[in-house]
Design a protein around this motif. Structure first.
Motif, PDB file in Angstrom:
ATOM      1  N   GLY A  83      -0.222   8.331 -22.287  1.00 14.27           N
ATOM      2  CA  GLY A  83       0.256   9.611 -22.775  1.00 14.27           C
ATOM      3  C   GLY A  83       0.508   9.600 -24.268  1.00 14.27           C
ATOM      4  N   GLY A  84       0.484  10.782 -24.861  1.00 12.13           N
ATOM      5  CA  GLY A  84       0.754  10.909 -26.289  1.00 12.13           C
ATOM      6  C   GLY A  84      -0.290  10.239 -27.167  1.00 12.13           C
ATOM      7  N   GLY A  85      -1.505  10.095 -26.654  1.00  3.72           N
ATOM      8  CA  GLY A  85      -2.570   9.452 -27.432  1.00  3.72           C
ATOM      9  C   GLY A  85      -2.554   7.938 -27.388  1.00  3.72           C
ATOM     10  N   LEU A  86      -1.632   7.345 -26.622  1.00  3.80           N
ATOM     11  CA  LEU A  86      -1.514   5.893 -26.519  1.00  3.80           C
ATOM     12  C   LEU A  86      -2.155   5.409 -25.233  1.00  3.80           C
ATOM     13  CD1 LEU A  86      -0.261   3.338 -27.845  1.00  3.80           C
ATOM     14  CD2 LEU A  86       1.761   3.734 -26.412  1.00  3.80           C
ATOM     15  N   GLY A  87      -2.883   4.296 -25.310  1.00  5.80           N
ATOM     16  CA  GLY A  87      -3.525   3.724 -24.135  1.00  5.80           C
ATOM     17  C   GLY A  87      -3.324   2.229 -24.077  1.00  5.80           C
ATOM     18  N   ALA A  88      -3.394   1.674 -22.890  1.00  8.97           N
ATOM     19  CA  ALA A  88      -3.354   0.227 -22.682  1.00  8.97           C
ATOM     20  C   ALA A  88      -4.709  -0.219 -22.153  1.00  8.97           C
ATOM     21  CB  ALA A  88      -2.253  -0.140 -21.697  1.00  8.97           C
ATOM     22  N   PHE A  89      -5.073  -1.457 -22.440  1.00  7.47           N
ATOM     23  CA  PHE A  89      -6.350  -1.969 -21.949  1.00  7.47           C
ATOM     24  C   PHE A  89      -6.246  -3.473 -21.728  1.00  7.47           C
ATOM     25  CE2 PHE A  89      -6.494  -2.078 -26.590  1.00  7.47           C
ATOM     26  CZ  PHE A  89      -6.934  -3.360 -26.855  1.00  7.47           C
ATOM     27  N   PHE A  90      -7.160  -4.002 -20.899  1.00  8.73           N
ATOM     28  CA  PHE A  90      -7.252  -5.432 -20.708  1.00  8.73           C
ATOM     29  C   PHE A  90      -8.700  -5.802 -20.462  1.00  8.73           C
ATOM     30  CE2 PHE A  90      -7.328  -4.152 -16.282  1.00  8.73           C
ATOM     31  CZ  PHE A  90      -8.167  -5.084 -15.680  1.00  8.73           C
ATOM     32  N   VAL A 115      -5.122  -8.534 -23.596  1.00  5.30           N
ATOM     33  CA  VAL A 115      -4.483  -7.271 -23.251  1.00  5.30           C
ATOM     34  C   VAL A 115      -4.067  -6.613 -24.554  1.00  5.30           C
ATOM     35  CG1 VAL A 115      -2.179  -8.300 -23.037  1.00  5.30           C
ATOM     36  CG2 VAL A 115      -2.707  -6.181 -21.791  1.00  5.30           C
ATOM     37  N   GLY A 116      -4.023  -5.267 -24.575  1.00  7.63           N
ATOM     38  CA  GLY A 116      -3.671  -4.612 -25.827  1.00  7.63           C
ATOM     39  C   GLY A 116      -3.342  -3.154 -25.680  1.00  7.63           C
ATOM     40  N   LEU A 117      -3.096  -2.536 -26.827  1.00  6.79           N
ATOM     41  CA  LEU A 117      -2.762  -1.113 -26.906  1.00  6.79           C
ATOM     42  C   LEU A 117      -3.654  -0.468 -27.964  1.00  6.79           C
ATOM     43  CD1 LEU A 117       1.140  -1.398 -26.994  1.00  6.79           C
ATOM     44  CD2 LEU A 117      -0.241  -0.702 -25.022  1.00  6.79           C
ATOM     45  N   ASN A 118      -4.007   0.803 -27.755  1.00 10.41           N
ATOM     46  CA  ASN A 118      -4.752   1.539 -28.776  1.00 10.41           C
ATOM     47  C   ASN A 118      -4.222   2.953 -28.891  1.00 10.41           C
ATOM     48  OD1 ASN A 118      -5.871   2.895 -26.565  1.00 10.41           O
ATOM     49  ND2 ASN A 118      -7.707   1.650 -26.566  1.00 10.41           N
ATOM     50  N   GLY A 119      -4.420   3.520 -30.074  1.00 15.41           N
ATOM     51  CA  GLY A 119      -3.943   4.874 -30.348  1.00 15.41           C
ATOM     52  C   GLY A 119      -4.488   5.346 -31.677  1.00 15.41           C
ATOM     53  N   SER A 120      -3.843   6.352 -32.236  1.00 16.71           N
ATOM     54  CA  SER A 120      -4.324   6.945 -33.484  1.00 16.71           C
ATOM     55  C   SER A 120      -4.245   5.980 -34.660  1.00 16.71           C
ATOM     56  CB  SER A 120      -3.506   8.204 -33.809  1.00 16.71           C
ATOM     57  OG  SER A 120      -2.129   7.884 -33.942  1.00 16.71           O
ATOM     58  N   ALA A 121      -3.405   4.941 -34.567  1.00 19.80           N
ATOM     59  CA  ALA A 121      -3.253   3.964 -35.644  1.00 19.80           C
ATOM     60  C   ALA A 121      -4.203   2.780 -35.495  1.00 19.80           C
ATOM     61  CB  ALA A 121      -1.814   3.467 -35.716  1.00 19.80           C
TER      62      ALA A 121
END
Length: 357
Positions: A83-90, A115-121
């Motif tokens: 949510g809010g443009g934030l995602g998790a991935f592995f 494992v990680g996180l991605n978003g607008s930044a």
């Protein structure tokens, strides 16, 4: 009492089932992989005795092949929208050799496990990954086949990396950057065994420019081996004109802490092309040159290849090449470990099938 415990257990299982159902609805998990195998031939392989010592003679080698066109692998990857443009991935990935069924290393996931996180930044990941210099793939006309950019640097641009922290920026006006560190995990030192690198890319229409700089330190924090613990700079680009894609790049490897008198620098250049002759058939060509200092010799590598897509997932391929060594150089025509004698030439080739799923 038993009845109340039964209801409690049923309620607990219900909550677990609901949580699993919700997680399944929010998370996208994919199983993927590739199997690559065929036949291979190399001439002029330096022969060794039962103790592994060179005999001074050479011979030809014919056998099955695995991973010559691309690594056989299987893996699992997933994403979750937070949510809010934030995602998790592995991602979990293991490479193996199809002809023997053996994994490429002792680790369960010997290529990637992060494992990680991605978003607008941008995105950040933690775990195990291919080392950042593997971005040379984008500059390699062969796509990092066994006859390609790794040969004349003996795999220096192929390593993996453990204990990784990696950050990738968003793409701004065609520009993107990735920074990676692989921690040495040694008490009392932040340098020993650590590797670091940055990869910069700019794309505009058919043009792609790329620069990669990385360092790999040994367990003592030194640059002591040109092929294993050294500094590496790669700059190059590709340009696509209709069905033709052109490649050109330069690589400079240095190991200033090497044993005195041994080669501690490599100058590596290459050019190449891919031509899409038909929607199914792509022709490949490449020429590579490397020169070592301190009387290390030099080598020229030439290759021709073809990829033919039988379907979206199944590919037939064939590649042939020759390496011409001078002086003390003993580069091999393939990244198989079957090197020729110093100063000797070697020919080779392979053909096979690659199926992705």
């Amino acid at each position: 009492m038993i009845l109340s415990k039964t209801f409690a257990a049923a309620g607990l299982f219900g909550l677990i089932a609901a949580a699993c159902s919700q997680a399944q609805a929010q998370t996208n998990v994919t199983i993927y992989g590739r199997i690559d195998a065929g036949i291979d031939f190399q001439s002029g392989v330096a022969l060794k005795d039962a103790n592994g010592n060179p005999t001074g003679a050479t011979g030809s080698k014919f056998g099955t092949s695995g991973n010559q066109w691309g690594t056989s692998m299987f893996g699992f990857k997933g994403t979750e929208d937070l949510g809010g443009g934030l995602g998790a991935f592995f991602l979990l990935e293991s490479g193996f050799n199809a002809p023997t069924g053996q994994t490429n290393g002792s680790a369960l996931f010997n290529r990637r496990s992060y494992v990680g996180l991605n978003g607008s930044a941008g995105s950040i990941k933690f775990g195990k990954n291919l080392f950042i210099v593997n971005d040379v793939w984008y500059l390699d006309p062969t796509g990092q086949q066994f006859i390609g950019t790794a040969n004349l640097v003996k795999g220096r641009n192929w390593p993996g990396a453990n204990n990784v922290i990696e950050y990738q920026t968003p793409t701004w006006s065609g520009f993107n950057a990735t920074v990676q560190t692989s921690l040495g995990e040694q008490a009392g030192s932040t340098r020993n065994g650590r590797s670091d690198g940055v990869s910069l890319v700019y794309t505009n229409a058919g043009l792609e420019l790329r620069a990669i700089y990385d360092v790999i330190r040994d367990v003592n924090g030194k640059y002591s081996d040109i092929y294993a613990a050294s500094k590496d700079l790669i700059v190059g680009g590709t340009y696509t004109i209709d069905a033709l894609k052109l490649f050109a790049a330069y690589e400079n490897v240095s190991a200033p802490d090497s044993v005195a008198g041994s080669p501690d620098k490599i100058q590596h250049y290459w050019i190449g092309a891919n031509y899409v002759l038909t929607p199914a058939l792509t022709l490949i060509g490449g020429a590579f040159h490397a020169k070592l200092n301190n009387d290390g010799g030099s080598g020229n590598l030439f290759m021709l290849g073809a990829n033919y897509n039988l379907s979206k997932r199944t590919l037939l391929y064939a590649s042939v090449g020759t390496v011409r060594n001078k002086g003390n150089a003993d580069f091999s025509v393939e990244m198989s470990g079957d090197n020729p004698l110093a100063g000797h030439s070697q020919n080779g080739g392979y053909l096979g099938v690659s199926h992705s799923f």
